[in-house]
Scaffold this motif. Sequence first.
Motif: not given
Length: 550
Positions: A71, A210-211
Motif C-alpha cells: 500500500e 489506496t490498497t
Amino acid sequence: MNTVPIIPDSAPFSAEQRAWLNGFLAGLLNRGASSGPAPTGASASPQCPLLIAFGSQSGNAESLAKRLAREATGRGFAARAAGLDSLQPADLVREQNVLLITSTWGEGDMPDNAMSFWDSINQNGSSPALTGVKYSVLALGDKNYGDTFCLAGKKIDARLAELGAIRVVERVDCDVEFDDLAKTWSTSVLAALESTATLSLQASSNPIITTEIVEESGYSKKNPFQAQLIANLELNATGSAKDTRHIAFSLAGSGLDYEVGDALGVYVKNCAEVVDSIISAHGFDPHCEVPLPDIGTASLRDAMISHYDIRHLHGITPGNPGSVADFVTNLRKLQPRLYSIASSLKAHPEEVHLCVGAVRYEVHGIVHKGVASTFLAERLPLGETTGIFFHVAKHFRLPTDRTKPVIMVGPGTGIAPFRAFLEEREATGSPGKNWLFFGDQRRATDFLYHDQIIEWVQKGVLSRLDTAFSRDQEEKVYVQTRMLTAAAEFWQWLEEGAHFYVCGDAKRMAKDVDAALHEIIQTAGGNSAEEATAYIADMKKNKRYQRDVY
C-alpha cells in the motif's frame, strides 16, 4: 530559463511540493529546448524511504507488514517490509520513517524473531539515539491474557520514545479481530508521514493509490470451507487421566492444500447446555432477537451458541445486566481456534488431521469445558461439517535441504506437527536424520500415536526416540530431562547443522526446554553463557530454532 509556474496554486499539493515540482518541470522544459547537456539536478529525487518492521510468531504481523508495504509503495514511498531479526537500531536511524507491527507471545514475551532486536535497543548504552526517527507501533494481542495484552508492542513503543524517536501516531493495540483497527492505523500513519515528507515527482504527480485489504481467493478465514468430520478417535488408553483425540476432516471438493507446519483454523460452537444455564440464570427469553457481531440478527440462544464468546460468563453470579441488547453488547465475538496440523497431504491426500486434548475441569462444583476442544471431541458428530481455513506458518517449516538433521521436542498434543513432519520426511524420502523427544504422563495410557512412532523407529525414519513419562516413576521426568541426559549427542547434531523444533506449552515446557538448550551448548559444547546465547541467536536468525508454542 522559463520561470512561469507550471503547477498552479489550486493544485492539491503543499507549497513546498508545488515549488519543487515547478522547478523540476521547468528544468525539463528548458532541457528539451536546449541542445546542451541536461542541467544538474534535473532528475527526480529519490522516493521517501519507509521501513515496515515486523515481530511475528504465527505470521499475522508479517502478513500485515507486507500488505502495508504494498500500500505504501502505491502511495509513493520507497517501502520495504523486514523481520526484526534482520534489523539493528542503526537501520532505523538510516531509514528515518519506521512503522513497527508486532505480536505478543506467551506471557507477554517478544516473538522469537523480535528478541534480538529488543535486546539491541533495551541494553543501556548499546543502542544509538533515535533522534529524528519518525515511528508508530501496531500491537497485536489477545485480551484474554489480561495484563500482558499487547505487552511486546507496548514495551517497544515506550523504548523507541525513550531513545528519542518521534511518535507520529499513537500506538494501536489490537485484539484477535485486528483487520479494521489495522486498516485505520495504516491509513493514519501513511497520512501523517506524507504530511511531513517531500515525495518524488512520481509520488506527487500520480493519483494516490489506496490498497484495500484484499481477501484471499477461494476459501479463507472470512469464507471458510465447510469440511466434513471423518474421524474422531481416542488416543489415550483406558485408565488415562486425559482425553486426547485424533480428529480428521475431509478436504474433498475444496481445492485447498497446506504445508506441514501450518495451522488449521476451526469454527466452533459453545455448549448448548452452558448457554441455556446462562440465559436461565439471567431470566432472559432465549427466543428474543438480538444483533449478531457482524451483521444480521438471531435468537439470543442461537447467537450465544454460534456467534458470541461466553467463556467469562459461565459460572458467574447473575447481576442486573439491564436489557438483553445491553447484555449482548458486552459480549465478544466467538473466534475460530487454530490447531497445529498433524498430517502431511502426501500421506493423506484430501485430508487434514489434528491432535486435540479435550479440556474439562471443575471449579467450586461447576464443570468447565474448553469451547473448541470439547466441540471437536463431543459435540460435532461424524459426517457433520464445520467451517475451516488454513493459517500459513512460515515461521515453522522443515529445512529446504532435506539432508539436514531434525530434532523435535513435542510432549502431549505438541506431537501434532512432528507427526506431520515425519510423515512428510518419509513420503519425500528425506535422507536427513530425525530425532523425536516425546513426553506425557504414563507410557501405558498416554503414548500418543504409539504404533506409528514405533514403526518409524523400526523403519529407520526415526533415527532416535527419547520418551519421558512423568508419572511412571517417583521422580518426575520431562522432555528437557532427556535432552540433558543426551547432551553430548545433542550437541553433535547441532554442530552437524540440525534444525531444532519445539511445540507445546509456552508457560513452562518451552521455557524449560530453552534453558536445557542453553545448558547443553555450554556444557557439551564448552561455551560460556554469553557464547551459548549468541549461538542460539544465530540458530534463530538462520531458522534453525523454531517454536510453535501456545
